[in-house]
Scaffold this active site. Structure first.
Site, PDB file in Angstrom:
ATOM      1  N   LYS A  27     -95.388   8.993  90.774  1.00 58.81           N
ATOM      2  CA  LYS A  27     -96.114   9.648  92.666  1.00 58.81           C
ATOM      3  C   LYS A  27     -96.841   8.698  92.858  1.00 58.81           C
ATOM      4  O   LYS A  27     -97.000   7.753  93.727  1.00 58.81           O
ATOM      5  CB  LYS A  27     -97.010  11.259  91.561  1.00 58.81           C
ATOM      6  CG  LYS A  27     -97.647  10.960  92.779  1.00 58.81           C
ATOM      7  CD  LYS A  27     -98.311  13.028  93.031  1.00 58.81           C
ATOM      8  CE  LYS A  27     -98.800  13.011  91.990  1.00 58.81           C
ATOM      9  NZ  LYS A  27    -100.360  13.088  92.217  1.00 58.81           N
ATOM     10  N   SER A  28     -97.497   7.341  92.027  1.00 59.88           N
ATOM     11  CA  SER A  28     -98.642   6.049  92.218  1.00 59.88           C
ATOM     12  C   SER A  28     -97.067   5.066  92.932  1.00 59.88           C
ATOM     13  O   SER A  28     -97.163   5.065  93.372  1.00 59.88           O
ATOM     14  CB  SER A  28     -98.724   6.059  91.032  1.00 59.88           C
ATOM     15  OG  SER A  28     -99.819   6.754  90.272  1.00 59.88           O
ATOM     16  N   SER A 173    -110.894   3.341  88.294  1.00 63.10           N
ATOM     17  CA  SER A 173    -110.117   4.304  89.390  1.00 63.10           C
ATOM     18  C   SER A 173    -109.385   3.380  90.146  1.00 63.10           C
ATOM     19  O   SER A 173    -109.650   2.192  90.877  1.00 63.10           O
ATOM     20  CB  SER A 173    -111.396   4.799  90.641  1.00 63.10           C
ATOM     21  OG  SER A 173    -110.577   5.571  91.654  1.00 63.10           O
ATOM     22  N   ASP A 326    -104.229  12.130  83.833  1.00 62.80           N
ATOM     23  CA  ASP A 326    -103.590  12.946  84.510  1.00 62.80           C
ATOM     24  C   ASP A 326    -103.195  13.457  83.199  1.00 62.80           C
ATOM     25  O   ASP A 326    -102.454  14.796  83.649  1.00 62.80           O
ATOM     26  CB  ASP A 326    -102.448  12.604  85.340  1.00 62.80           C
ATOM     27  CG  ASP A 326    -102.930  11.748  85.885  1.00 62.80           C
ATOM     28  OD1 ASP A 326    -104.237  11.758  87.079  1.00 62.80           O
ATOM     29  OD2 ASP A 326    -102.298  11.295  87.225  1.00 62.80           O
TER      30      ASP A 326
HETATM   31  C1  S3P Z   1    -103.489   7.186  90.758  1.00 62.30           C
HETATM   32  C2  S3P Z   1    -104.899   6.804  89.981  1.00 62.30           C
HETATM   33  C3  S3P Z   1    -105.790   8.202  89.294  1.00 62.30           C
HETATM   34  C4  S3P Z   1    -104.464   9.421  89.013  1.00 62.30           C
HETATM   35  C5  S3P Z   1    -103.950   9.945  89.707  1.00 62.30           C
HETATM   36  C6  S3P Z   1    -103.024   8.368  91.107  1.00 62.30           C
HETATM   37  C7  S3P Z   1    -103.481   6.664  91.812  1.00 62.30           C
HETATM   38  O1  S3P Z   1    -106.969   8.442  90.360  1.00 62.30           O
HETATM   39  O2  S3P Z   1    -105.509  10.332  88.241  1.00 62.30           O
HETATM   40  O3  S3P Z   1    -103.908  11.197  89.878  1.00 62.30           O
HETATM   41  O4  S3P Z   1    -101.980   6.822  92.222  1.00 62.30           O
HETATM   42  O5  S3P Z   1    -103.870   5.243  92.256  1.00 62.30           O
HETATM   43  P1  S3P Z   1    -108.208   7.845  90.142  1.00 62.30           P
HETATM   44  O6  S3P Z   1    -108.114   6.407  90.925  1.00 62.30           O
HETATM   45  O7  S3P Z   1    -109.354   8.474  90.340  1.00 62.30           O
HETATM   46  O8  S3P Z   1    -108.443   7.214  88.796  1.00 62.30           O
END
Ligand code: S3P
Length: 443
Positions: A27-28, A173, A326
């Site tokens: 997903k990321s 984050s 996650d």
């Molecule tokens: C993500 C970062 C994480 C993760 C999210 C996806 C990303 O969040 O929990 O599902 O794609 O950069 P945070 O940046 O709030 O930790």
């Protein structure tokens, strides 16, 4: 966008799980591949893109800001980028659905373009804090008009040229880091993000892959300094998205806790900033085997085989948290049937995900017979020693895909079926989840 009426589903032990499955794209990486392709000059091609609601929300937003994005008959996505600086003013509010990543990263992109955009989302997303991106992006000169508490709906008015900033992340984050870097793409000069605790580095890897001038230096204290030279020219790419380790964690934990099971998940992303879940499961005694290790599009990938294992409780070091942030919901499920005590701490961030994941997991696991103590920043779990939990409860998923999937997995080692009140949120990240479980159960 996600507007389906609630769809309940029940999950029960139907025997061991067997087979070989592929999980959808990361997903990321999928979000980032659409965004950066839309900012390159020319045509990029993406294979293995996650076609979940969250990523489709990103695609729709990039289209609304001028990119041409199509899916061809082979399932490949073709993106005609507008170039950094070329985003257009969207005609309507951008509907982010359930997706925090789309919202926060796109706020960064809009911040350094001379456009204005309004972001809206579902009830879960509208509760989530956006102040963490508003703070740094305000320093670049962008203006925000947010709902009380820094929440959606919110309006961003970008500034071009924006002011380059040097920003130390107050919270670990990857979304905040990425929002600042993406704003830096169309900003003159050097944007620097200082990252005391490493988080997923897909943005850094992909920006380098697209030809941006980006450097990462780790100082003597282990703090990462990420510097991006702005007014970048991105070159179109051919991207292959690896399978999502966050999605792979579900069939893997299902196999580990279901007696007699052996499951292989192919093509799983093994970026070390994401694989804390596998390291912690192995520390509990999980039988995981890695094969076919290779690199795909700048990211390490492997096939993972998981066999039912006798798990033992552990203390999870808080510094592992960002690399499995996650995966805690499904990790708590694994801990609930382990032998002995598992402790987790430093997990305050779990309270501001798609739901308050500490509260919902504590309530749900307690309802199916697990021994849980909820603390402010983590759960303490006394496992059943391999015995099935009682089950027999109805779980609230609260618009959180990972809560729904975690209890679907828990359903494989209970005496009485578990009902999840609404499994429709699973479509945000893993549209093939239920079909995959059925395939593993019937193999
Ligand atoms: C993500 C970062 C994480 C993760 C999210 C996806 C990303 O969040 O929990 O599902 O794609 O950069 P945070 O940046 O709030 O930790």
């Amino acid at each position: 966008m996600h507007s389906a009426s609630p769809r309940p589903a029940s999950f029960a032990f139907h025997g061991p799980l067997h087979g070989l499955v592929k999980v959808p794209g990361d997903k990321s990486i999928s979000h980032r591949s659409l965004m950066l392709s839309a900012l390159a000059i020319g045509q990029s091609r993406i294979s293995g893109l996650l076609e979940g609601e969250d990523v489709l929300a990103t695609a729709a937003a990039m289209r609304a800001m001028g990119a041409r994005i199509e899916r061809n008959g082979d399932g490949e996505w073709i993106v005609h980028g507008v170039g950094v600086g070329g985003l257009l003013q969207p005609a309507n509010a951008l509907d982010m659905g359930n997706s925090g990543t789309s919202t926060r990263l796109l706020m960064g992109l809009v911040a350094s373009h001379a456009i204005q955009a309004t972001f809206i989302g579902d009830a879960s997303l509208s509760q989530r804090p956006m102040g963490r991106v508003i703070d740094p992006l305000s320093l670049t000169g962008a203006e925000f008009n947010a709902s009380p508490g820094g929440r959606l709906p919110l309006m961003v008015r970008g500034l071009c040229p924006a002011v380059p900033i040097r920003y130390r992340l107050p919270v670990a984050s990857a979304q905040v880091k990425s929002a600042v870097l993406l704003a830096g793409l169309n900003t003159p000069g050097i944007t620097e993000v200082i990252e005391p605790v490493p988080t997923r580095d897909h943005s850094e890897r992909m920006l380098a892959g697209f030809g941006a001038d980006i450097s990462v230096e780790t100082d003597a204290q282990g703090v990462r300094h990420i510097r991006l030279v702005g007014e970048a020219e991105l070159q179109p790419q051919q991207i292959e998205v690896p399978g999502d380790p966050s999605s792979a964690a579900f069939p893997i934990v299902a196999a580990l806790i279901t007696p007699g099971s052996e499951v292989t998940v192919t093509h799983v992303g093994m970026n070390p900033t994401r694989t804390g879940i596998f390291r912690m499961l192995e520390a509990m005694g999980a039988n995981l085997r890695y094969s076919n290790e290779r690199t795909v599009g700048g990211e390490p990938v492997a096939d993972i085989t998981a066999r039912h294992s006798a798990l033992t409780g552990i203390a999870v070091p808080p510094d592992v948290a960002p690399s499995m942030i996650d995966e805690f919901p499904v990790f708590f499920v694994a801990a609930s049937t382990a032998q002995g005590r598992t402790t987790t701490s430093g997990l305050d961030e779990l309270r501001v995900k798609e739901s308050d994941r500490l509260a919902l997991m504590a309530t749900g696991l307690t309802a199916i017979g697990a021994q849980i103590e909820e603390r402010e920043d983590g759960l303490v779990i006394d496992g059943s020693g391999g015995e099935p939990l009682a089950g027999g409860a109805t779980i609230t998923s609260a618009l959180d895909h990972r809560i729904a999937m975690s209890f679907a997995v828990a359903g494989h080692n209970v005496r009485h079926a578990i009902t999840v009140d609404d499994v429709s949120p699973i479509a945000t990240s893993f549209p093939t989840f239920e079909a995959m479980l059925a395939e593993l159960a019937n193999a």
